[in-house]
Design an enzyme around this catalytic site. Structure first.
Site, mmCIF file in Angstrom:
data_model
loop_
_atom_site.group_PDB
_atom_site.id
_atom_site.type_symbol
_atom_site.label_atom_id
_atom_site.label_comp_id
_atom_site.label_asym_id
_atom_site.label_seq_id
_atom_site.Cartn_x
_atom_site.Cartn_y
_atom_site.Cartn_z
ATOM 1 C CE LYS A 118 -4.390 -1.661 1.827
ATOM 2 N NZ LYS A 118 -5.493 -1.405 2.778
ATOM 3 C CE LYS A 156 -7.169 -11.599 -2.237
ATOM 4 N NZ LYS A 156 -7.113 -10.958 -0.909
ATOM 5 C CE LYS A 166 -12.035 -4.121 -0.899
ATOM 6 N NZ LYS A 166 -12.974 -4.343 0.210
#
Length: 332
Positions: free
Chosen positions: A115, A197, A200
């Site tokens: 992040k 992966k 979203k």
């Protein structure tokens, strides 16, 4: 034991439209837990603000996530469904646990590194310390098991380390939780980059199938899915795209990977990808219909939030009171 049964805790961020990866890797498996466990299902809005949010969208997505929980089969009468920020004990215990969490442990967390790279203009303290909040989420309810995808295992391991460290200093305070990783569907991969992966937050819409996509969109995305050289529907180390599609089809139909390979023996990639899209739509369309019905009744969703928050706070106070007393805070 805090409740009359072993406790299970799960949380989902309201920070984006949930994907079939969220559904197959976690939410789909939640209802069966309510028969065996006392289940707490939390919309973790406090975690969401480690990344800048548009306030109106965060509020909207909080309702949407709760509605999706229920539409996917979570009965509010059998489970405690609530919003994280409605139970202040989460934030209070997180601060206490910060003081029992090592800087080096937090700096090694994979998601912090990921992040930070993605949001280089906003590497805030919350982004660094949020694993302590996640530990508080879990330990607050004396949680026995945490159903997770394999990518979350590091967080549960840190939670266990924090609990054991605290218990060494103040014995018998926290239950040390165990992760439960589903045997299938634990890790649904991107349709565009099957080595990573499904996320979203992926900017490539063709990489992600969302629970709220319409049927045509779902099938179109599957038909565009990246596959591999060759044309056989079989698993292999050199076939990450087909491996992923077989996993998705298997999860939605209940068939084993071997059965899927036999069913599509001699069939081309195009026909198989369409079949995966149809299998996905068949299972997700009823969820969407119930979701829309629930979302139209905002009053009902707020009743569920209030009931869940009251129940969660009742259990949270028990643990927090014990922790406060043990570390030397004055309880009034």
């Amino acid at each position: 034991m805090l409740a009359d049964r072993p406790v299970s805790f799960s949380g989902v961020q309201p920070s984006g439209n949930l994907t079939i990866g969220n559904y197959l890797g976690a939410i789909k498996n939640f209802p069966e837990f309510s028969e065996k466990y006392k289940c707490f299902y939390c919309v973790v809005d406090e975690h969401a603000i480690t990344v800048r949010q548009i306030p109106a969208e965060l509020r909207r997505r909080t309702y949407e996530t709760l509605a999706l929980y229920i539409a996917c089969g979570l009965d509010p009468e059998k489970n405690t469904l609530y919003v994280q920020s409605h139970v202040p004990a989460h934030a209070e215990l997180a601060w206490i646990l910060n003081c029992f969490t090592m800087f080096g442990e937090l700096s090694r967390m994979t998601q912090f590194k990921d992040k930070s790279a993605k949001h280089a203009d906003n590497i805030n303290a919350g982004l660094f310390t949020y694993p302590s909040l996640m530990a508080a989420d879990i330990l607050l309810y004396q949680t026995d098991v945490v159903p997770i995808g394999s990518d979350q295992k590091q967080h549960v391991e840190l939670t266990r380390d924090i609990a054991e460290r605290f218990n060494q200093i103040f014995p018998d305070t926290f239950t040390v939780p165990e992760p439960i990783i589903p045997q299938s569907g634990a890790r649904i991969m991107s349709l565009a980059e099957p080595e990573k992966k499904m996320s979203k937050s992926d900017e490539n819409e063709n990489a992600v199938v969302r629970i709220l996509d319409d049927k045509d969109t779902m099938i179109r995305k599957f038909r565009r899915a990246v596959t591999d050289s060759g044309n056989e529907i079989r698993r292999g180390e050199d076939k990450p795209g087909i491996n992923n599609l077989i996993t998705i089809y298997s999860c939605f139909t209940g068939k084993t990977a071997e059965e899927v390979e036999r069913e599509f023996d001699g069939v081309g990639y195009g026909e198989f990808k369409t079949a995966v899209g149809n299998a996905c739509a068949e299972k997700i369309m009823p969820v969407q219909e119930e979701y829309r019905r629930l979302l139209a009744d905002k009053g009902y969703l707020e009743e569920v939030m209030k009931k869940g928050a009251d129940e969660a706070a009742y259990y949270a106070r028990k643990t927090l009171s014990k922790v406060r007393r043990k570390i030397g805070f004055v309880n009034l």
